[in-house]
Design an enzyme around this catalytic site. Structure first.
Site, PDB file in Angstrom:
ATOM      1  N   GLU A 102      29.168  26.949 -42.093  1.00 11.46           N
ATOM      2  CA  GLU A 102      29.233  25.492 -42.125  1.00 11.46           C
ATOM      3  C   GLU A 102      29.337  25.019 -43.580  1.00 11.46           C
ATOM      4  OE1 GLU A 102      25.964  22.138 -40.637  1.00 11.46           O
ATOM      5  OE2 GLU A 102      25.414  24.247 -40.807  1.00 11.46           O
ATOM      6  N   ASP A 210      14.700  34.681 -53.001  1.00 16.27           N
ATOM      7  CA  ASP A 210      15.525  34.482 -54.206  1.00 16.27           C
ATOM      8  C   ASP A 210      15.554  32.987 -54.514  1.00 16.27           C
ATOM      9  OD1 ASP A 210      17.195  34.982 -56.333  1.00 16.27           O
ATOM     10  OD2 ASP A 210      18.981  35.391 -55.136  1.00 16.27           O
TER      11      ASP A 210
HETATM   12  P1  ADP Z   1      26.489  33.497 -54.463  1.00 16.60           P
HETATM   13  O1  ADP Z   1      26.287  34.314 -53.224  1.00 16.60           O
HETATM   14  O2  ADP Z   1      27.686  33.901 -55.262  1.00 16.60           O
HETATM   15  O3  ADP Z   1      25.246  33.385 -55.329  1.00 16.60           O
HETATM   16  P2  ADP Z   1      25.950  30.875 -53.347  1.00 16.60           P
HETATM   17  O4  ADP Z   1      25.578  31.167 -51.947  1.00 16.60           O
HETATM   18  O5  ADP Z   1      24.847  30.543 -54.287  1.00 16.60           O
HETATM   19  O6  ADP Z   1      26.871  32.029 -53.952  1.00 16.60           O
HETATM   20  O7  ADP Z   1      27.023  29.705 -53.301  1.00 16.60           O
HETATM   21  C1  ADP Z   1      27.740  29.295 -54.449  1.00 16.60           C
HETATM   22  C2  ADP Z   1      27.709  27.783 -54.580  1.00 16.60           C
HETATM   23  O8  ADP Z   1      28.384  27.240 -53.453  1.00 16.60           O
HETATM   24  C3  ADP Z   1      26.295  27.218 -54.521  1.00 16.60           C
HETATM   25  O9  ADP Z   1      25.786  26.991 -55.790  1.00 16.60           O
HETATM   26  C4  ADP Z   1      26.470  25.924 -53.784  1.00 16.60           C
HETATM   27  O10 ADP Z   1      26.757  24.890 -54.709  1.00 16.60           O
HETATM   28  C5  ADP Z   1      27.693  26.106 -52.951  1.00 16.60           C
HETATM   29  N1  ADP Z   1      27.372  26.368 -51.522  1.00 16.60           N
HETATM   30  C6  ADP Z   1      26.662  27.399 -51.007  1.00 16.60           C
HETATM   31  N2  ADP Z   1      26.628  27.323 -49.677  1.00 16.60           N
HETATM   32  C7  ADP Z   1      27.351  26.234 -49.339  1.00 16.60           C
HETATM   33  C8  ADP Z   1      27.707  25.640 -48.088  1.00 16.60           C
HETATM   34  N3  ADP Z   1      27.323  26.148 -46.925  1.00 16.60           N
HETATM   35  N4  ADP Z   1      28.466  24.505 -48.132  1.00 16.60           N
HETATM   36  C9  ADP Z   1      28.875  23.997 -49.309  1.00 16.60           C
HETATM   37  N5  ADP Z   1      28.584  24.507 -50.509  1.00 16.60           N
HETATM   38  C10 ADP Z   1      27.836  25.619 -50.527  1.00 16.60           C
END
Ligand code: ADP
Length: 302
Positions: A102, A210
């Protein structure tokens, strides 16, 4: 949104994942890079049916990261406490692995954002943990990852032993090239004397694992969400300690958390020891800029 399955699917292509989400062939019209993570490539996918989803990708050899992320988000979701994104699918395509979820459109946090994050985390930390670790009290039924680093979760009935054998020791072993013999003796002393500093919690907690400021978001309605966990069952203080490692959490968060959870005296003395795990993991993943912080912490406790 169209018909959406509430099961996480393991797919052999992104196309298959999109079909399983919408029940029909939908194509990607635009792929916008999203920044902010530290392990994967991230994108907003704008689709031919007018919908949008969030995609993270990595190499094929890192595909298991997304299996672990999907299961971790599922564990947090099962507590029914703080919102997490709905995960639709993960799998491998031609030359890359992916997780499809999502899309959350960020908005300005509501006035009670920090209180909600604090009390929500208490509810999560108080949730029943018996389904996550069936043969022991701490750990998890499967290993997962902390960033891209392997995180061992072998179940253990002792928190202190778990923290020693599954958290600190594997990181110190990976980092051994940074340390000389006399320093390794200090490390071993800490591992042998953890019970001087830590205690066995009254109740185990499901941890995000984390919890730095990059892993919460404010959703479309300004309410808190958690993303990208490294879940396991442990002592709740380990999650709170990590919120303090790189900062970014408001005082109101801590006030709300400790008011609802109760603070255990001496937390400040344990905090850096819990964060030594993350610092050493950062040393192993990102290199020697973390060495002085690791050394300082080991000197402090040895
Ligand atoms: P990684 O696994 O590389 O650490 P993240 O899960 O932290 O990546 O996601 C990278 C960035 O994407 C986050 O800092 C956030 O801003 C954005 N993000 C993460 N999940 C979502 C989501 N479901 N919808 C929109 N943006 C997201």
């Amino acid at each position: 949104m169209g018909t959406i399955s509430d099961k996480v699917l393991v797919c052999s292509s992104l196309k298959e994942a999109l079909i399983s989400v919408y029940g029909k062939d939908v194509s990607v019209e635009k792929k916008q890079a999203v920044h902010g993570g530290d392990a994967n490539d991230a994108y907003k996918l704008c689709l031919s049916n007018g919908e949008a989803l969030f995609l993270k990708s990595n190499s094929i050899s890192n595909a298991d990261l997304f299996r672990a992320e999907a299961e971790g988000v599922g564990a947090l979701m099962s507590t029914g406490t703080i919102r997490v994104p709905h995960i639709y699918a993960y799998g491998k395509d031609d030359g890359y692995s992916f997780i499809l979820m999502e899309l959350i459109e960020r908005s300005v946090p509501k006035k009670d954002f920090w209180e909600k994050l604090g009390t929500g985390l208490v509810a999560m930390h108080k949730a029943d943990t018996s389904s996550f670790v069936t043969d022991g009290k701490y750990g998890l039924d499967k290993d997962n990852y902390i960033g891209t680093g392997k995180q061992k979760n072998t179940p253990n009935s002792s928190w202190i032993e778990f923290f020693s054998e599954c958290r600190l020791r594997p990181q110190f072993e990976l980092a051994s090239r940074y340390f000389d013999g006399s320093f390794i003796r200090k490390i071993n002393w800490i591992l042998d004397n953890l019970d001087r500093f830590l205690f066995e919690p009254e109740k185990p907690s499901l941890l995000h694992g984390d919890l730095w400021a990059g892993n919460f978001m404010s959703d479309e309605t300004g309410q808190p969400m958690l993303i990208d966990p490294a879940v396991y069952v442990g002592c709740s203080e380990a999650d709170i300690a990590m919120t303090e490692l790189f900062g970014g959490f408001d005082r109101k968060f801590y006030d709300a958390y400790f008011k609802a959870m109760g603070a255990i005296p001496g937390y400040e003395d344990r905090r850096d020891l819990y964060n030594l795990y993350h610092l050493t993991n950062h040393l192993n993943l990102f290199g020697s800029s973390y060495l002085s912080a690791v050394v300082r912490t080991i000197e402090k406790y040895s």
